[in-house]
Write an enzyme that holds these catalytic residues in place. Structure first.
Site, short mmCIF file in Angstrom:
data_model
loop_
_atom_site.label_atom_id
_atom_site.label_comp_id
_atom_site.label_asym_id
_atom_site.label_seq_id
_atom_site.Cartn_x
_atom_site.Cartn_y
_atom_site.Cartn_z
N SER A 41 0.92 -1.07 0.11
CA SER A 41 0.01 -0.12 -0.21
C SER A 41 1.02 1.33 0.06
O SER A 41 1.05 2.10 1.05
CB SER A 41 -0.80 -0.08 1.31
OG SER A 41 -0.07 0.06 2.48
N HIS A 146 -3.08 -6.17 2.25
CA HIS A 146 -1.96 -7.21 2.90
C HIS A 146 -2.53 -8.51 2.80
O HIS A 146 -2.04 -9.50 3.30
CB HIS A 146 -1.54 -6.71 4.14
CG HIS A 146 -0.69 -5.49 4.17
ND1 HIS A 146 -0.28 -4.85 5.14
CD2 HIS A 146 -0.15 -4.60 3.29
CE1 HIS A 146 0.33 -3.80 5.03
NE2 HIS A 146 0.64 -3.68 3.69
N GLU A 155 -4.91 -2.75 9.17
CA GLU A 155 -4.15 -3.29 10.01
C GLU A 155 -4.88 -3.03 11.64
O GLU A 155 -5.30 -1.74 11.88
CB GLU A 155 -2.83 -2.80 10.46
CG GLU A 155 -1.86 -3.05 9.13
CD GLU A 155 -0.52 -2.19 9.20
OE1 GLU A 155 -0.15 -2.01 10.16
OE2 GLU A 155 -0.16 -2.16 7.95
N GLU A 197 1.99 -9.43 6.70
CA GLU A 197 2.90 -9.30 8.09
C GLU A 197 2.59 -10.13 9.09
O GLU A 197 2.87 -9.95 10.12
CB GLU A 197 2.38 -7.73 8.57
CG GLU A 197 3.02 -6.75 7.61
CD GLU A 197 2.53 -5.51 7.77
OE1 GLU A 197 2.09 -5.25 8.96
OE2 GLU A 197 2.89 -4.47 6.90
N ASP A 233 -4.29 0.94 11.33
CA ASP A 233 -3.76 1.65 10.31
C ASP A 233 -5.04 1.40 9.19
O ASP A 233 -5.14 0.20 8.77
CB ASP A 233 -2.50 1.01 9.65
CG ASP A 233 -1.96 1.69 8.37
OD1 ASP A 233 -2.89 2.61 7.77
OD2 ASP A 233 -0.86 1.23 7.95
N GLU A 274 -3.60 5.36 11.91
CA GLU A 274 -2.71 5.81 11.15
C GLU A 274 -3.62 5.87 9.63
O GLU A 274 -4.45 4.93 9.44
CB GLU A 274 -1.55 4.69 11.08
CG GLU A 274 -0.75 4.89 9.70
CD GLU A 274 0.26 3.71 9.87
OE1 GLU A 274 0.34 2.91 10.81
OE2 GLU A 274 0.62 3.34 8.58
N ASP A 301 1.06 8.16 7.32
CA ASP A 301 2.00 7.42 6.62
C ASP A 301 1.93 7.83 5.35
O ASP A 301 2.84 8.54 4.47
CB ASP A 301 1.39 6.03 6.79
CG ASP A 301 2.36 5.05 5.97
OD1 ASP A 301 3.31 5.41 5.31
OD2 ASP A 301 1.78 3.90 5.78
N LYS A 326 9.36 5.61 7.37
CA LYS A 326 9.75 4.54 6.69
C LYS A 326 10.87 5.10 5.71
O LYS A 326 10.71 5.62 4.94
CB LYS A 326 8.83 4.03 5.84
CG LYS A 326 7.59 3.41 6.52
CD LYS A 326 6.53 3.27 5.37
CE LYS A 326 5.41 2.18 5.93
NZ LYS A 326 4.10 2.53 5.11
N HIS A 354 8.44 -0.85 9.78
CA HIS A 354 8.67 -1.79 8.48
C HIS A 354 7.67 -1.54 7.33
O HIS A 354 7.21 -0.56 7.40
CB HIS A 354 8.45 -3.21 9.12
CG HIS A 354 6.93 -3.58 9.50
ND1 HIS A 354 6.81 -4.67 9.68
CD2 HIS A 354 6.04 -2.89 9.33
CE1 HIS A 354 5.26 -4.78 9.87
NE2 HIS A 354 4.91 -3.46 9.91
N LYS A 377 6.79 0.22 14.63
CA LYS A 377 5.57 -0.85 13.91
C LYS A 377 6.38 -1.88 13.19
O LYS A 377 7.09 -1.62 12.24
CB LYS A 377 4.75 0.11 13.12
CG LYS A 377 3.78 -0.74 12.34
CD LYS A 377 2.66 -0.01 11.85
CE LYS A 377 2.65 -0.01 10.14
NZ LYS A 377 1.42 0.19 9.52
#
Ligand code: 2PG
Ligand code: MG
Length: 399
Positions: A41, A146, A155, A197, A233, A274, A301, A326, A354, A377
């Protein structure tokens, strides 16, 4: 002192089975290795991941053009080396050499410098007074880009606020296990999956998922005796079609989305949200920040993509109150640090992160420790995730 002697670039596997790049830097007195992760994403404002021809072309450009520029340069000159990478690329967004090649090179240089001084990476970057370690955010249930067939929200994370990283990491892993148990109870006989993840995925609704994970966090809280909170998230850019946020059960305008999230935050005592809104829905971000920013961390993000310029815009507007960091979104360690410092100077909390596609590289554990990030995270379980968590436990012991 410590001139770079050789630089090696190679194609390696990431946790999704895709190709990524690993870089080795050899100097007179040191050696450093780093690998780049990759996102599913991804934000539109991130630097380019690869050269136009993909990983293979980036590796070729590294071998044929980047290596010779770095040989002979003092490995301690991190900022100069990062500027050199940007100049060599020349596009402003690493479209020629690839941001992932740049970030792996930049981190390998830092590792080599640390090694040449006989220091762990966090101590080289953060100095003698590193003391505050980031709180682990562990992804336990999800969907979005994901996973297949999961929630619209990408998430659901557990954030254990334990007295030590070690206890927090185990509390998050406990929540991951409890989520599995609760899902098995709720969907007897059905198969459960895992996303990229290591978070569970199930045919559960967005609000039911919040309820279930909040319940599991409560069980962890009872068992461990410290706070364990829910974090989300939403990855809302993935849901946004330019006019509305598309959920499986219907659409929400930006104003509806703000109401929806404000209600969830209150109901489940959510620690952080997030990307609750899309990367260019600045008005929505400002509205949500006004609404719940005093009680909830609102983490940008895709909104900020670790860019000091985009973060500066957000600070000016009052959008979000925290930033996900990131390094591969911006391409070098120097630019990453610039963003972290800008955030801290303006009261924005930082969460080093990550990507969904990862390697066993543990540099983010060191960066999070070095610069006093609020959170890290990096998943709850899984080999490439525990590489970072276990490294943090080691750093904690050393401190
Ligand atoms: C995110 C990340 C990591 P991706 O959205 O925050 O969880 O996902 O790496 O796919 O962008
Ligand atoms: Mg995100």
């Amino acid at each position: 002192m410590g001139a770079i002697q050789e630089v090696f670039f190679r194609r390696i596997l990431d946790s999704r089975g895709n190709a990524t790049v690993e870089v080795d830097v050899v100097a007179e007195d040191g050696f450093g290795r780093a690998a780049a992760p990759s996102g599913a994403s991804t934000g539109a404002h991130e630097v380019a991941a690869w050269a136009p021809g993909g990983v293979e072309e980036s590796v070729r450009v590294g071998r044929e053009q980047v290596a010779q520029e770095l040989v002979g340069v003092d490995v301690l000159l991190q900022r100069e080396i990062d500027d050199l990478l940007a100049d060599l690329d020349g596009t402003g967004n690493f479209a020629k050499i690839g941001g992932n090649l740049a970030v792996a090179t930049s981190l390998a240089v830092a590792r080599c410098a640390a090694h040449s001084l006989d220091l762990p990476l966090y101590a080289y970057l953060g100095g003698a007074f590193v003391s505050r370690l980031p709180r682990p955010f562990g992804n336990v249930l999800g969907g979005g880009a994901h996973a297949v067939g999961g929630t619209d929200i990408q998430e659901y994370m557990a954030v254990a606020l334990g007295p030590t990283v070690e206890e927090s990491v185990f509390a998050n892993a406990f929540v991951h296990k409890e989520v599995k148990r609760l899902l098995k109870e709720k969907y007897p006989g059905q198969s459960l999956g895992k996303g990229d993840e290591g978070a569970w995925t199930a045919p559960i609704g967005n609000v039911d998922a919040a309820e279930l994970v909040a319940h599991a966090c409560g069980l962890a809280q009872d068992k461990f005796g410290f706070e364990v909170r829910l974090a989300l998230d939403v990855a809302a850019t993935e849901l946004w079609d330019g006019k509305a946020y598309g959920y499986k059960d219907g659409k929400k305008t930006s104003a509806d989305q703000v109401e929806f999230l404000a209600d969830l935050a209150k109901r489940y005592h959510i620690l952080s949200i997030e990307d609750g809104l899309a990367e260019d829905d600045w008005d929505g971000w400002v509205a949500l920040t006004k609404r719940i920013g005093s009680s909830t961390l609102l983490v940008g993000d895709d909104l900020f993509t670790t860019s000091p310029e985009r973060l500066q815009k957000g600070i000016g507007l009052g959008a979000a109150n925290a930033i996900l960091v990131k390094p591969n979104q911006i391409g070098t360690l120097s630019r990453t640090v610039e963003t972290i410092q800008l955030a801290h100077d303006n009261g924005y909390k930082t969460v080093i992160s990550h990507r969904s596609g990862e390697t066993t590289d543990d540099a983010i554990a060191h960066i999070g420790a070095a610069f006093g990030c609020f959170g890290i995270k990096t998943g709850a379980v899984g080999g490439e995730r525990i590489a970072k968590l276990n490294e943090l436990i080691r750093i904690e012991e050393e401190l």
